[in-house]
Design an enzyme around this catalytic site. Structure first.
Site, PDB file in Angstrom:
ATOM      1  N   ASP A 102      40.697  57.489  16.846  1.00 34.26           N
ATOM      2  CA  ASP A 102      40.708  56.031  16.997  1.00 34.26           C
ATOM      3  C   ASP A 102      42.181  55.614  16.949  1.00 34.26           C
ATOM      4  O   ASP A 102      42.855  55.812  15.919  1.00 34.26           O
ATOM      5  CB  ASP A 102      39.926  55.394  15.856  1.00 34.26           C
ATOM      6  CG  ASP A 102      39.974  53.860  15.871  1.00 34.26           C
ATOM      7  OD1 ASP A 102      40.703  53.285  16.700  1.00 34.26           O
ATOM      8  OD2 ASP A 102      39.297  53.245  15.027  1.00 34.26           O
TER       9      ASP A 102
ATOM     10  N   LYS B 237      52.773  50.618  32.103  1.00 33.01           N
ATOM     11  CA  LYS B 237      52.785  49.192  32.457  1.00 33.01           C
ATOM     12  C   LYS B 237      51.355  48.651  32.414  1.00 33.01           C
ATOM     13  O   LYS B 237      50.392  49.419  32.540  1.00 33.01           O
ATOM     14  CB  LYS B 237      53.439  49.005  33.828  1.00 33.01           C
ATOM     15  CG  LYS B 237      52.718  49.727  34.986  1.00 33.01           C
ATOM     16  CD  LYS B 237      51.612  48.895  35.595  1.00 33.01           C
ATOM     17  CE  LYS B 237      50.878  49.646  36.684  1.00 33.01           C
ATOM     18  NZ  LYS B 237      49.703  48.925  37.169  1.00 33.01           N
TER      19      LYS B 237
ATOM     20  N   HIS C  41      56.257  54.344  37.329  1.00 32.03           N
ATOM     21  CA  HIS C  41      56.417  55.507  38.203  1.00 32.03           C
ATOM     22  C   HIS C  41      57.033  55.146  39.546  1.00 32.03           C
ATOM     23  O   HIS C  41      57.538  56.020  40.250  1.00 32.03           O
ATOM     24  CB  HIS C  41      55.066  56.207  38.403  1.00 32.03           C
ATOM     25  CG  HIS C  41      54.115  55.484  39.299  1.00 32.03           C
ATOM     26  ND1 HIS C  41      53.321  54.448  38.866  1.00 32.03           N
ATOM     27  CD2 HIS C  41      53.829  55.647  40.621  1.00 32.03           C
ATOM     28  CE1 HIS C  41      52.586  54.020  39.871  1.00 32.03           C
ATOM     29  NE2 HIS C  41      52.871  54.713  40.946  1.00 32.03           N
TER      30      HIS C  41
ATOM     31  N   GLU D 261      47.271  47.189  50.189  1.00 34.81           N
ATOM     32  CA  GLU D 261      46.486  48.414  50.258  1.00 34.81           C
ATOM     33  C   GLU D 261      45.051  48.137  50.677  1.00 34.81           C
ATOM     34  O   GLU D 261      44.507  47.062  50.424  1.00 34.81           O
ATOM     35  CB  GLU D 261      46.518  49.158  48.927  1.00 34.81           C
ATOM     36  CG  GLU D 261      46.099  48.352  47.715  1.00 34.81           C
ATOM     37  CD  GLU D 261      46.306  49.103  46.413  1.00 34.81           C
ATOM     38  OE1 GLU D 261      46.607  50.302  46.449  1.00 34.81           O
ATOM     39  OE2 GLU D 261      46.164  48.478  45.351  1.00 34.81           O
TER      40      GLU D 261
ATOM     41  N   ASP E 220      49.564  43.253  37.511  1.00 31.49           N
ATOM     42  CA  ASP E 220      49.411  44.673  37.810  1.00 31.49           C
ATOM     43  C   ASP E 220      50.521  45.184  38.718  1.00 31.49           C
ATOM     44  O   ASP E 220      51.031  46.291  38.528  1.00 31.49           O
ATOM     45  CB  ASP E 220      48.051  44.920  38.464  1.00 31.49           C
ATOM     46  CG  ASP E 220      47.806  46.404  38.728  1.00 31.49           C
ATOM     47  OD1 ASP E 220      47.992  47.208  37.795  1.00 31.49           O
ATOM     48  OD2 ASP E 220      47.443  46.761  39.862  1.00 31.49           O
TER      49      ASP E 220
ATOM     50  N   HIS F 152      56.132  46.536  39.025  1.00 32.35           N
ATOM     51  CA  HIS F 152      56.561  47.355  40.152  1.00 32.35           C
ATOM     52  C   HIS F 152      57.478  46.594  41.114  1.00 32.35           C
ATOM     53  O   HIS F 152      58.571  47.054  41.446  1.00 32.35           O
ATOM     54  CB  HIS F 152      55.344  47.861  40.929  1.00 32.35           C
ATOM     55  CG  HIS F 152      54.471  48.799  40.160  1.00 32.35           C
ATOM     56  ND1 HIS F 152      54.964  49.729  39.278  1.00 32.35           N
ATOM     57  CD2 HIS F 152      53.127  48.954  40.149  1.00 32.35           C
ATOM     58  CE1 HIS F 152      53.963  50.426  38.760  1.00 32.35           C
ATOM     59  NE2 HIS F 152      52.844  49.966  39.273  1.00 32.35           N
TER      60      HIS F 152
ATOM     61  N   LYS G  41      44.830  43.674  47.531  1.00 31.06           N
ATOM     62  CA  LYS G  41      43.842  44.738  47.605  1.00 31.06           C
ATOM     63  C   LYS G  41      42.825  44.440  48.699  1.00 31.06           C
ATOM     64  O   LYS G  41      42.646  43.294  49.110  1.00 31.06           O
ATOM     65  CB  LYS G  41      43.102  44.887  46.264  1.00 31.06           C
ATOM     66  CG  LYS G  41      43.881  45.639  45.199  1.00 31.06           C
ATOM     67  CD  LYS G  41      42.996  45.909  44.000  1.00 31.06           C
ATOM     68  CE  LYS G  41      43.672  46.871  43.042  1.00 31.06           C
ATOM     69  NZ  LYS G  41      43.887  48.197  43.617  1.00 31.06           N
TER      70      LYS G  41
END
Length: 477
Positions: free
Chosen positions: A84, A134, A164, A202, A221, A226, A326
């Protein structure tokens, strides 16, 4: 070089798709030795044998191009402990040992403060490092509090707030192309550049990630971390070196120069939307609100666009447009640097001289320069494209990221003040969207996104039509 890695949240998608293949790539390249040990920790009631079997399956699925002996070595190095992450005793049992350890928080951001607090009570030995995925915090206030907690645990240079994107070869090439070529740097300013568009569109929809994505949305996000990182690399002043201090100082300078948006600016210079049902290729996609796990009351956006300006000598007058969506009709992942039009064309030529565009393709990797030249007829103008394809990177992005963590090089991680500045930039947008000052538009899945606004550049649209991005196959994604 640290030889121990503990991953909290080890049975999740991040570990399966990225961290395990990254470790296999490091193993294959000889960057980790026989003494390397991986400890996975999660809530599941597993034992080490089951975790090793799961790791082997995921490596076969997501790292099939790595040699079989490298995949087997990574699976064999793995141990498992049920834990936990809010329980200091459980956390202490995972990180216990006489040697430094890299502690990777592959967890939802809401758990970061609880996990760091637990580490305070049963933390790792000196020389250890903490890795956080992130987004770093959920807003400016939570980012500041998380920085405070981390500062009481380890030195700043031992904190790796990873993105990344910064380890992707093509992203680094944005900076490399600027600084290694004399032809670019003299014109890398607002006198010659009208607009920079940073795009991550995307065809992927929610893909079962409602548990994370529905509480975050496209702005947090993608844009907050990014795309703002890409903005820093495009707009930063040339650093003295690429060491962690010089590079990260110049990135912070960019974020500090971003002009804060007023409520009027947010209404007129930002957009948000979410996808309706539609078709992408040969697959039917349900509306976002009908995806499993989505809560309607959250009004989460799947498309976000923000226009920013920088208050600096180099960039005054240039627009920076950051966009991500998206479930769109095609993948478009690039940094497009649009130069200003020529002031005069010789009389008598037919055709139109569209503005030059330098495109850094992020996925797939590549560079393209759109130019105007003389066509088949002496008096006609024609569009030309100079294209370069990059060699595949030696390591995947997460492989480079983990190698930096194990070696202790934080240059490509995000410093604490940088994380706070990124939230400062987008706080006016978050507040205005939360107050519904900007309507939540809608767009069919498989489309180009919400309808364009009338003021959007017709020249930009024509230029995009000349170079449509080919959809990526599933392996490329």
């Amino acid at each position: 070089m640290i030889n121990r890695l503990a991953v909290f949240g080890a049975t999740g998608d991040l570990t399966a798709r990225y961290l395990l293949p990254a470790l296999a790539a490091l193993e294959a390249a000889g960057h980790v030795g026989d003494g390397f040990r991986l400890t996975g920790a999660s809530r599941e009631d597993w034992d080490t044998d089951r975790f090793r079997g799961w790791c082997a399956d995921q490596l076969d699925r997501h790292a099939g191009s790595c040699p079989a002996d490298a995949r087997a070595a990574v699976a064999a190095s793995a141990r498992y402990r049920q834990a936990d992450v809010t329980n200091p005793a459980d956390v202490a049992a995972v990180v216990a040992g006489d040697e430094p350890i890299a502690v990777y928080l592959a967890l939802p951001p809401a758990l970061f403060p609880h996990m760091v607090t637990a580490l305070h009570d049963g933390g790792p030995v000196p020389g250890s490092r903490i890795v956080l995925e992130k987004p770093f915090g959920e807003d400016l206030t939570s980012a500041r509090e998380l920085n405070r907690l981390l500062a009481g645990l380890v030195p700043e240079q031992a904190v790796f707030r990873v993105d990344h994107f910064l380890a992707m070869t093509t992203v680094q090439n944005v900076l490399g192309s600027r600084l290694a070529n004399r032809v670019l740097e003299p014109i890398w300013n607002s006198t010659h550049i009208a607009e920079v568009e940073i795009v991550w569109d995307e065809t992927l929809a929610l893909e079962g990630r409602a548990g994370y994505y529905d509480g975050v949305g496209a702005l947090k996000d993608m844009v907050q971390n990014h795309l703002l990182q890409l903005l820093c690399l495009v707009a930063m002043e040339p650093p003295i070196t690429l060491g962690e201090r010089d590079l990260r100082d110049r990135k912070v300078d960019v974020l500090r120069s971003v002009r804060l948006l007023t409520e009027y600016d947010v209404v007129h210079r930002t957009r948000r939307a979410r996808y309706l049902s539609g078709r992408i290729g040969d697959r039917a996609v349900p509306a976002y609100v009908d995806e499993e796990g989505v809560e309607h009351r959250r009004r989460t956006e799947t498309f976000a666009e923000v226009e920013l300006e920088l208050d600096s000598w180099r960039w005054s007058g240039t627009t920076f447009r950051l966009r991500s969506g998206k479930a769109l009709g095609q993948d478009r992942k690039e940094v497009a640097v649009r130069f200003r039009s020529v002031p005069h064309l010789p009389f008598g030529h037919e055709g139109e001289a569209l503005p030059n565009v330098l495109r850094f393709g992020l996925e797939p990797e590549g560079m393209t320069l759109d130019m105007t030249g003389i066509g088949a007829h002496a008096q006609s103008l024609s569009q030309l494209s100079l294209t370069a394809r990059m060699e595949p990177p030696h390591l995947p992005a997460y492989g480079r990221l983990l190698l930096d963590v194990l070696r202790g090089d934080p240059a490509l991680s995000i410093r604490g003040d940088e994380a706070e500045e990124a939230w400062r930039v987008l706080t006016p947008v978050l507040n205005a969207w939360q107050s519904n000052l900007v309507p939540l538009e809608e767009y069919p899945a498989g489309s180009d996104g919400p309808p364009s606004r009338p003021h959007e550049s017709a020249q930009r649209q024509r230029s995009d039509l000349l170079h449509p991005e080919a959809p990526l196959d599933e392996e490329a994604r």
